[in-house]
Design a protein around this motif. Structure first.
Motif, short mmCIF file in Angstrom:
data_model
loop_
_atom_site.label_atom_id
_atom_site.label_comp_id
_atom_site.label_asym_id
_atom_site.label_seq_id
_atom_site.Cartn_x
_atom_site.Cartn_y
_atom_site.Cartn_z
N ALA A 1 0.86 -1.18 0.00
CA ALA A 1 0.00 0.00 0.00
C ALA A 1 0.90 1.23 0.00
O ALA A 1 1.97 1.23 0.60
CB ALA A 1 -0.92 0.01 1.21
N THR B 1 -9.33 5.49 -4.71
CA THR B 1 -7.94 5.96 -4.72
C THR B 1 -7.71 6.85 -5.94
O THR B 1 -8.47 6.80 -6.92
CB THR B 1 -6.96 4.78 -4.78
OG1 THR B 1 -7.06 4.15 -6.08
CG2 THR B 1 -7.25 3.75 -3.70
N LYS C 1 -9.17 2.88 -7.84
CA LYS C 1 -9.62 1.67 -7.17
C LYS C 1 -10.63 2.03 -6.07
O LYS C 1 -10.32 2.83 -5.18
CB LYS C 1 -8.44 0.91 -6.58
CG LYS C 1 -7.46 0.42 -7.65
CD LYS C 1 -6.22 -0.20 -7.04
CE LYS C 1 -5.24 -0.62 -8.14
NZ LYS C 1 -3.96 -1.12 -7.58
N VAL D 1 -13.06 1.10 -2.86
CA VAL D 1 -13.19 0.14 -1.77
C VAL D 1 -14.27 0.62 -0.79
O VAL D 1 -14.58 1.81 -0.72
CB VAL D 1 -11.85 -0.03 -1.01
CG1 VAL D 1 -10.80 -0.62 -1.93
CG2 VAL D 1 -11.37 1.29 -0.41
N GLU E 1 -10.58 -4.25 2.59
CA GLU E 1 -10.22 -4.61 1.23
C GLU E 1 -8.83 -4.14 0.83
O GLU E 1 -8.38 -4.42 -0.29
CB GLU E 1 -11.26 -4.02 0.27
CG GLU E 1 -12.67 -4.54 0.54
CD GLU E 1 -13.74 -3.75 -0.20
OE1 GLU E 1 -13.42 -3.05 -1.16
OE2 GLU E 1 -14.91 -3.82 0.23
N THR E 2 -8.13 -3.44 1.72
CA THR E 2 -6.81 -2.91 1.39
C THR E 2 -5.77 -3.41 2.38
O THR E 2 -6.06 -3.58 3.56
CB THR E 2 -6.81 -1.37 1.42
OG1 THR E 2 -7.07 -0.93 2.76
CG2 THR E 2 -7.87 -0.81 0.49
N VAL F 1 -7.10 3.90 5.27
CA VAL F 1 -7.46 4.48 3.98
C VAL F 1 -7.32 6.01 3.99
O VAL F 1 -6.85 6.61 3.03
CB VAL F 1 -8.90 4.08 3.59
CG1 VAL F 1 -9.40 4.88 2.40
CG2 VAL F 1 -8.95 2.58 3.29
N PHE G 1 -2.74 0.52 -3.97
CA PHE G 1 -2.42 -0.73 -3.27
C PHE G 1 -2.44 -1.88 -4.27
O PHE G 1 -2.95 -1.75 -5.40
CB PHE G 1 -3.41 -0.99 -2.13
CG PHE G 1 -4.84 -1.20 -2.58
CD1 PHE G 1 -5.34 -2.48 -2.81
CD2 PHE G 1 -5.69 -0.13 -2.79
CE1 PHE G 1 -6.66 -2.68 -3.22
CE2 PHE G 1 -7.01 -0.32 -3.20
CZ PHE G 1 -7.49 -1.59 -3.42
#
Length: 230
Positions: free
Chosen positions: A37, A146, A150, A152, A178-179, A184, A199
């Motif tokens: 990440a 992100t 991405k 999440v 999920e990461t 986050v 990530f």
């Protein structure tokens, strides 16, 4: 009657959607070797610092079963400020065993007692902190995308003392199942001070794990002698 039916259907759909979003957070994910990440910290006056975290998997460190994380610091605004380090933690107790650092071609390692004296950075979060357990009430649930696109699901919690750069600030901590490493976003007094940039998986460490295992920790006397202090 048809209008009322549509309203009820819409409300039921909304309730199911909300429940589904809430149930997506189950705590920090179980990390796998090579997952990574990139976190971006806002330093003020437009400057930013990037921190890439790579999960190294498990290995025997000083005869103990351990797991490790590599941390790569990049600060474009400050030349020479950066480097690569690894923190290895006891698999049973989660206590830090060893820190390995690389600055240019030089590799140095130390016991965590010595690292503590030098006020090195805290170990990365690899497991769900108690304050952000899925059993604890969250402020709300939602999604985060992100800068690389991405998306999440996240749970948003009220920040705890010591979580934010400003110890007196009030804010939010955004976490996701999920990461890798879970964190986050951090919001302090209404402003974003840290966010997840990207990530993924399959990353290779800058410092080979075999070298981290072989590296012998320096003691305080050796370090002071190396620095010319008698």
């Amino acid at each position: 009657m048809k209008l009322w039916t549509r309203i009820v259907t819409a409300l039921v759909s909304l309730l199911f959607a909300t429940a589904a979003t809430a149930s997506n957070y189950t705590g920090f994910k179980e990390l796998k070797k090579g997952e990574w990440a990139i976190l971006v910290m806002k330093m003020g006056k437009g400057s930013k610092m990037k921190e890439k975290l790579i999960y190294l998997g498990e290995a025997k460190i000083d005869g103990k079963p351990a797991y490790g994380v590599e941390i790569i610091i990049d600060n474009p605004q400050m030349r020479g400020f950066g480097g690569v380090s690894q923190i290895w933690m006891d698999k049973k107790s989660d206590e830090e065993i060893k820190m390995v650092m690389q600055q240019g071609p030089q590799l140095m390692c130390m016991s965590m007692n010595m690292a503590g004296m030098m006020q090195q950075q805290e170990k990365p979060m690899t497991k769900t902190p108690e304050a952000y357990s899925p059993e604890k009430p969250a402020l709300r649930f939602g999604t985060y995308t992100t800068p690389t696109g991405k998306k999440v699901h996240v749970a948003v919690y009220k920040s705890q003392k010591g979580d934010l750069p400003d110890a007196n600030a009030e804010g939010e901590i955004w976490v996701s199942s999920e990461t890798p490493f879970g964190i986050v976003k951090m919001v302090s007094n209404g402003k974003t001070v840290m966010y997840l940039e990207d990530f993924g998986k399959g990353a290779k460490p800058r410092i080979p794990v075999s070298k981290a295992i072989q590296c012998q920790p320096m003691d305080f006397g050796q370090m002071m002698g190396g620095m010319g202090v008698r």
